[in-house]
Design an enzyme around this catalytic site. Structure first.
Site, mmCIF file in Angstrom:
data_model
loop_
_atom_site.group_PDB
_atom_site.id
_atom_site.type_symbol
_atom_site.label_atom_id
_atom_site.label_comp_id
_atom_site.label_asym_id
_atom_site.label_seq_id
_atom_site.Cartn_x
_atom_site.Cartn_y
_atom_site.Cartn_z
ATOM 1 N N CYS A 152 71.812 -22.905 -57.735
ATOM 2 C CA CYS A 152 71.612 -21.649 -57.018
ATOM 3 C C CYS A 152 71.246 -20.472 -57.933
ATOM 4 O O CYS A 152 70.315 -19.714 -57.638
ATOM 5 C CB CYS A 152 72.870 -21.344 -56.222
ATOM 6 S SG CYS A 152 72.690 -19.917 -55.163
ATOM 7 N N HIS A 175 77.423 -21.057 -59.906
ATOM 8 C CA HIS A 175 77.825 -21.844 -58.729
ATOM 9 C C HIS A 175 77.711 -23.300 -59.168
ATOM 10 O O HIS A 175 76.708 -23.967 -58.953
ATOM 11 C CB HIS A 175 76.914 -21.555 -57.528
ATOM 12 C CG HIS A 175 77.159 -22.522 -56.391
ATOM 13 N ND1 HIS A 175 78.367 -22.635 -55.764
ATOM 14 C CD2 HIS A 175 76.347 -23.438 -55.802
ATOM 15 C CE1 HIS A 175 78.297 -23.574 -54.838
ATOM 16 N NE2 HIS A 175 77.081 -24.090 -54.844
ATOM 17 N N THR A 193 76.955 -30.749 -47.670
ATOM 18 C CA THR A 193 77.955 -29.722 -47.375
ATOM 19 C C THR A 193 77.214 -28.682 -46.552
ATOM 20 O O THR A 193 76.101 -28.308 -46.907
ATOM 21 C CB THR A 193 78.580 -29.092 -48.652
ATOM 22 O OG1 THR A 193 77.759 -28.033 -49.127
ATOM 23 C CG2 THR A 193 78.797 -30.119 -49.761
#
Ligand SMILES: NC(=O)C1=CN([C@@H]2O[C@H](COP(=O)(O)OP(=O)(O)OC[C@H]3O[C@@H](n4cnc5c(N)ncnc54)[C@H](O)[C@@H]3O)[C@@H](O)[C@H]2O)C=CC1
Ligand SMILES: CC(=O)C(=O)O
EC number: 1.1.1.27
Length: 311
Positions: free
Chosen positions: A124, A177, A230
């Site tokens: 990310c 992240h 996810t």
């Protein structure tokens, strides 16, 4: 008098993008969604499924499919294109994700889009930095969801361990992240009272810091293992950010943003707490980290830099 339509585009309507679309629609955060995906069959199906839910909402939402150029008038474009790799390492998606965003960011910008990019695609931080460069936008309008998701995971773990509701827990994870993210324990508080102080008198608050960090870091893979994706967690994080922007909330949320001297770091996207409002990242909050926390935060930035060099 025309009423402004709150319009959000989503590029990549896979597990993540579809859940983002549903969260934004069901919560009434947007009036219009424009979905874009290279897989046209999937795109049509996702739109139909979403449209089938609209009649039950208390508000109207229009769901469209489109091409990159159709995102010109969106306020926000969410990037969730790409595909998660099986090795449970976000960094190994790097090459693929760079190629994916290379294929559309400039086209979206040249269509006239002048809003806010929110990037989810992994890794990310690095991909958000790349979108920033490709777009030519001011950095406050290119945001990565970063550790917004991990911080929700952190608050849940602390809530479970202490019995305090997560809404009364102020806490973030910072940095990548990914595996190198860190928890600034000196700034975790129960509504302002430092958890480290509480821990001196009450064993409920004396958490095993390493175990908490590992649980937070591993949470994504606990989810991924059994379902290959996810999606609810990240969609909720995204919906919160979009809500904050539309309502100019000025909530402090950890997001991946460009550091220009804060925390001694320059020219790197990584997660730190920031004020989110109508202009995107409106201010970076600079916490006074302890020497040890600074060291771990810098190590996380080093991990990102090492991989940025390979792009
Ligand atoms: N930042 C975060 O917290 C999280 C990030 N992710 C990341 O989100 C990304 C998407 O994950 P999933 O939805 O599970 O993958 P997925 O494989 O289910 O969906 C990806 C979608 O992107 C589409 N796509 C690929 N290239 C495209 C292009 N050039 N233009 C438009 N669409 C394109 C594919 O057709 C597919 O529908 C991955 O990079 C994953 O690692 C996933 C969960 C959380
Ligand atoms: C996959 C991913 O980045 C997450 O759920 O944290």
């Amino acid at each position: 008098m025309g009423i402004k339509v709150r319009s959000v585009g989503i590029i990549g309507v896979g597990h993540v993008g579809a859940h983002c679309a549903y969260s934004l629609a069901v919560q009434g955060i947007v009036d219009e969604l424009i979905l874009v995906d290279i897989n046209k069959e999937k795109l049509t199906s996702e739109r139909q499924d979403l449209v089938d839910s609209v009649a039950h909402f208390p508000h109207r939402v229009t769901i469209k499919t489109g091409e990159y150029k159709d995102l010109a008038n969106c306020d926000i474009v969410v990037i969730s294109a790409g595909g998660i790799t099986q090795d449970q390492n976000r960094l190994s998606e790097l090459k693929q994700s760079i190629n994916v965003v290379n294929s559309f960011v400039e086209e979206v910008v040249s269509s006239g889009f002048n809003g806010i990019f929110i990037n989810i695609t992994n890794p990310c931080d690095i991909i958000t930095g790349h979108v920033y460069k490709l777009s030519g936008f001011d950095s406050h309008r290119v945001i990565g969801t970063g550790t917004c998701l991990d911080s929700a995971r952190l608050r849940e773990v602390i809530a479970r361990e202490t019995g305090v509701d997560h809404k009364s827990i102020i806490g973030y994870t910072m940095g990548e992240h990914g595996d190198s993210q860190m928890i600034p324990w000196s700034h975790i508080s129960i509504n302002g009272k430092p958890i480290l102080e509480l821990a001196q008198h009450d064993s409920r608050f004396a958490l095993d810091h390493e175990a908490v960090l590992q649980e937070v870091v591993n949470a994504g893979w606990t989810t991924f293992k059994g379902k290959g994706a996810t999606e609810y967690g990240i969609a909720s994080a995204l919906a919160r950010l979009v809500h904050c922007i539309y309502h100019d909330e000025k909530q402090v949320i950890p997001v991946s943003t460009l550091l220009s001297g804060q925390y001694g770091q320059t020219d790197i996207y990584t997660s730190v707490p920031a004020i989110i409002g109508k202009d995107g990242v409106e201010e970076i909050i600079e916490l006074n980290l302890t020497e040890e926390e600074m060291k771990v935060f810098n190590q996380s930035c080093d991990v990102l830099r090492k991989h940025i060099e390979t792009v």
